[in-house]
Write a protein that holds these residues in place. Structure first.
Motif, mmCIF file in Angstrom:
data_model
loop_
_atom_site.group_PDB
_atom_site.id
_atom_site.type_symbol
_atom_site.label_atom_id
_atom_site.label_comp_id
_atom_site.label_asym_id
_atom_site.label_seq_id
_atom_site.Cartn_x
_atom_site.Cartn_y
_atom_site.Cartn_z
ATOM 1 N N ASP A 105 50.483 40.706 62.635
ATOM 2 C CA ASP A 105 50.613 42.063 63.176
ATOM 3 C C ASP A 105 51.459 42.079 64.446
ATOM 4 O O ASP A 105 52.285 42.976 64.648
ATOM 5 N N VAL A 106 51.238 41.077 65.306
ATOM 6 C CA VAL A 106 52.038 40.974 66.524
ATOM 7 C C VAL A 106 53.510 40.770 66.176
ATOM 8 O O VAL A 106 54.409 41.403 66.756
ATOM 9 N N SER A 107 53.768 39.897 65.210
ATOM 10 C CA SER A 107 55.139 39.587 64.830
ATOM 11 C C SER A 107 55.857 40.795 64.236
ATOM 12 O O SER A 107 57.038 41.031 64.520
ATOM 13 N N LEU A 108 55.156 41.555 63.410
ATOM 14 C CA LEU A 108 55.793 42.733 62.811
ATOM 15 C C LEU A 108 56.134 43.769 63.870
ATOM 16 O O LEU A 108 57.200 44.404 63.816
ATOM 17 N N THR A 109 55.240 43.939 64.844
ATOM 18 C CA THR A 109 55.534 44.859 65.945
ATOM 19 C C THR A 109 56.727 44.368 66.748
ATOM 20 O O THR A 109 57.603 45.149 67.144
ATOM 21 N N LYS A 110 56.770 43.066 66.991
ATOM 22 C CA LYS A 110 57.895 42.492 67.738
ATOM 23 C C LYS A 110 59.200 42.655 66.970
ATOM 24 O O LYS A 110 60.243 42.990 67.554
ATOM 25 N N LEU A 111 59.167 42.409 65.665
ATOM 26 C CA LEU A 111 60.375 42.569 64.863
ATOM 27 C C LEU A 111 60.859 44.015 64.884
ATOM 28 O O LEU A 111 62.071 44.275 64.949
ATOM 29 N N ALA A 112 59.922 44.951 64.860
ATOM 30 C CA ALA A 112 60.321 46.358 64.941
ATOM 31 C C ALA A 112 61.044 46.637 66.256
ATOM 32 O O ALA A 112 62.072 47.325 66.296
ATOM 33 N N ALA A 172 59.884 42.472 73.657
ATOM 34 C CA ALA A 172 60.201 43.033 72.340
ATOM 35 C C ALA A 172 58.952 43.626 71.701
ATOM 36 O O ALA A 172 59.008 44.687 71.054
ATOM 37 N N TRP A 173 57.824 42.952 71.872
ATOM 38 C CA TRP A 173 56.575 43.483 71.319
ATOM 39 C C TRP A 173 56.211 44.800 71.995
ATOM 40 O O TRP A 173 55.825 45.765 71.330
ATOM 41 N N HIS A 174 56.316 44.863 73.303
ATOM 42 C CA HIS A 174 55.958 46.094 74.015
ATOM 43 C C HIS A 174 56.871 47.241 73.593
ATOM 44 O O HIS A 174 56.404 48.390 73.464
ATOM 45 N N PHE A 175 58.152 46.952 73.377
ATOM 46 C CA PHE A 175 59.053 48.005 72.913
ATOM 47 C C PHE A 175 58.681 48.441 71.505
ATOM 48 O O PHE A 175 58.662 49.641 71.191
ATOM 49 N N GLY A 176 58.366 47.472 70.648
ATOM 50 C CA GLY A 176 57.925 47.814 69.296
ATOM 51 C C GLY A 176 56.642 48.626 69.307
ATOM 52 O O GLY A 176 56.494 49.592 68.545
ATOM 53 N N ALA A 177 55.698 48.241 70.176
ATOM 54 C CA ALA A 177 54.441 48.988 70.285
ATOM 55 C C ALA A 177 54.695 50.410 70.771
ATOM 56 O O ALA A 177 54.048 51.367 70.324
ATOM 57 N N MET A 178 55.642 50.572 71.664
ATOM 58 C CA MET A 178 55.984 51.909 72.136
ATOM 59 C C MET A 178 56.525 52.763 70.997
ATOM 60 O O MET A 178 56.168 53.943 70.855
ATOM 61 N N LEU A 179 57.381 52.163 70.169
ATOM 62 C CA LEU A 179 57.967 52.908 69.060
ATOM 63 C C LEU A 179 56.931 53.255 67.998
ATOM 64 O O LEU A 179 56.953 54.355 67.424
ATOM 65 N N MET A 180 56.017 52.340 67.741
ATOM 66 C CA MET A 180 55.039 52.531 66.671
ATOM 67 C C MET A 180 53.843 53.361 67.124
ATOM 68 O O MET A 180 53.161 53.988 66.301
ATOM 69 N N GLY A 181 53.574 53.362 68.430
ATOM 70 C CA GLY A 181 52.520 54.211 68.968
ATOM 71 C C GLY A 181 51.117 53.857 68.548
ATOM 72 O O GLY A 181 50.230 54.708 68.559
ATOM 73 N N ARG A 182 50.887 52.587 68.195
ATOM 74 C CA ARG A 182 49.556 52.204 67.716
ATOM 75 C C ARG A 182 48.747 51.427 68.743
ATOM 76 O O ARG A 182 47.534 51.350 68.655
ATOM 77 N N GLU A 183 49.450 50.820 69.716
ATOM 78 C CA GLU A 183 48.751 49.996 70.706
ATOM 79 C C GLU A 183 49.289 50.316 72.096
ATOM 80 O O GLU A 183 50.390 50.866 72.248
ATOM 81 N N ALA A 184 48.512 49.941 73.098
ATOM 82 C CA ALA A 184 48.943 50.162 74.482
ATOM 83 C C ALA A 184 50.136 49.275 74.801
ATOM 84 O O ALA A 184 50.180 48.114 74.392
ATOM 85 N N TRP A 185 51.090 49.813 75.524
ATOM 86 C CA TRP A 185 52.283 49.058 75.886
ATOM 87 C C TRP A 185 52.563 49.257 77.362
ATOM 88 O O TRP A 185 52.093 50.199 77.991
#
Length: 451
Positions: A105-112, A172-185
């Motif tokens: 899950d972390v990796s997919l968010t980072k890849l996004a 990269a993960w924090h940026f992905g989390a921001m885009l996906m809006g599912r976790e705190a970033w």
């Protein structure tokens, strides 16, 4: 404040460097090998009856291949000899890899986040008109060709690396989390991520664009034309050294990888640093022809002014080559870690024993000696004053760059603060320039040690 109080803050020894001198030298060896192969390709092709043109390999993709020949030896030295991948500063714990299922899950968010970053850089390339003219056209072709490959390879790379990273939730993960809006970033992490990739995006395209011309010129150079000619010797000697600088720097911009301990630990957060750096590079360059800091109006150069004095020509040419050698050496010393506006570890060896900014000093000294702005072909005192004053302003820009870089590094690493203090007390050039600076600074005069 007395001298003993000042000395208490200065380490007894120069701090160790985060990169060994041999990394850059390994890259220099690989580059030299490829340059020799390209220059002698006609003879090699004849000897082995190879198909294709029997001529020097001077095309643009041969220049790109030189990056591989420079980079592979540096990577091998870093891993096999320096064991850089084992350092704690990589943020990697090879001994305790996680299960893939625990990081997917972390990796997919980072890849996004990573893919969105690349898309953003690509969009910026599309918007900026200068990327679609001149030498930049080749850079765009290269980046377009490698983009699908990077996209595919990023998947196994991120999945593999996240298993061993101590903290896989990077920028990269924090940026992905921001885009996906599912976790705190963390917004600070996102800004740091974009600063680092802005450096890579801007300077990688620029470096690729300037690789081919110098490479082609040196591969096809007739060495016999240099013999007995101090001007030609200096011209091609400096061209070779600039080629070394560009090729090694290109590797540094590309291989910002944690397993090599060459990651960008932080990009400069100060706006002044970005302004000082960007005005030295196209399309924002102020020193170009017709620009506000163009100091070449009605100037000739050293070869013109000294043409009637052959011994001085030889001496001047050797001096210009020596200054360029220091400039190239300063880049080679970085090994895999060269890039503008970033902190990637502390460098304390090579020419950085003499000065904290040997590249800037040697580059500016070269410009003063090569251009000689205090002489004008028009005979006009106005031209002399103008050109001399403007080149002084150019040197001031590089002083500004140096200060903004130090401001960044001093805040990042206590070892850089130790190196900074040690150089101020022990390095001949830095110590001498520091004395001059303090003499003109009211605060500096207050800090002068007692006699």
């Amino acid at each position: 404040m007395d001298a003993r109080a000042l000395d208490e803050d200065v380490p007894a020894r120069r701090p160790a460097s985060d990169v060994s001198a041999w990394v850059g030298l390994a890259g220099l060896g690989g580059l030299s090998t490829w340059l020799a192969i390209c220059r002698n390709w006609a003879a090699i092709a004849d000897a082995f009856a190879l198909p294709g043109p029997h001529a020097p390999m001077s095309g643009p993709y041969a220049a790109v291949a030189a990056v591989v020949f420079s980079g592979v030896p540096m990577v091998l030295w870093s891993i096999l000899v320096d064991k850089a991948h084992r350092r704690s500063s990589t943020g990697i714990d090879w001994a305790r890899p996680r299960l893939l299922a625990s990081v997917i899950d972390v990796s997919l968010t980072k890849l996004a986040g990573l893919w969105a970053t690349w898309a953003g850089i690509g969009f910026a390339y599309c918007l900026a008109r200068w990327y679609w003219q001149g030498n930049y056209l080749f850079a765009m072709d290269v980046l377009a060709a490698v983009a699908p490959v990077l996209f595919v390879l990023s998947i196994p790379y991120v999945l593999w690396l996240d298993r061993v990273l101590i903290e896989p939730r990077d920028g990269a993960w924090h940026f992905g989390a921001m885009l996906m809006g599912r976790e705190a970033w963390d917004g600070a992490e996102v800004r740091a991520h974009w600063r680092a990739w802005a450096v890579k995006g801007f300077f990688t395209a620029f470096m690729i664009s300037i690789l081919p011309p110098g490479f082609a010129a040196l591969v096809t150079l007739d060495v016999d034309t240099i013999a007995g000619n101090p001007v030609a010797m200096a011209t091609w000697g400096t061209e070779l050294l600039f080629l070394i600088d560009v090729q090694i720097a290109m590797v540094g911009y590309l291989l910002t990888m944690r397993p090599l301990d060459a990651q960008i630990r932080s990009a400069n957060p100060h706006l002044s640093a970005w302004l000082a750096a960007l005005i030295c590079y196209p399309p924002f360059i102020l020193m170009g022809e017709g620009g506000p800091l163009d100091y070449h109006h009605n100037t000739a150069d050293w070869a013109f002014w000294l043409q009637d004095h052959p011994p001085v020509l030889w001496l001047w040419g050797c001096l210009l080559i020596s200054l360029t050698a220091i400039y190239a050496w300063a880049t080679v010393a970085f090994g895999l870690r060269f890039s503008n506006l970033t902190y990637r570890g502390v460098l304390t060896n090579g020419p950085y024993v003499l000065s904290r900014h040997p590249a800037y000093l040697s580059k500016n000294a070269f410009w003063w000696l090569a251009t000689m702005p205090f002489l004008a072909t028009s005979g006009s005192l106005v031209d002399v004053i103008r050109n001399t004053a403007i080149l002084a302003l150019v040197s001031a820009v590089y002083y500004w760059r140096a200060r903004t870089e130090e401001k960044h590094l001093l805040a990042e690493d206590p070892r850089y603060r130790e190196y900074h203090a040690w150089m101020g007390r022990n390095a001949p050039l830095t110590k001498g320039l520091g004395v001059v600076a303090r003499a003109f600074s009211p605060r500096g005069r207050q800090l002068q040690p007692a006699e």
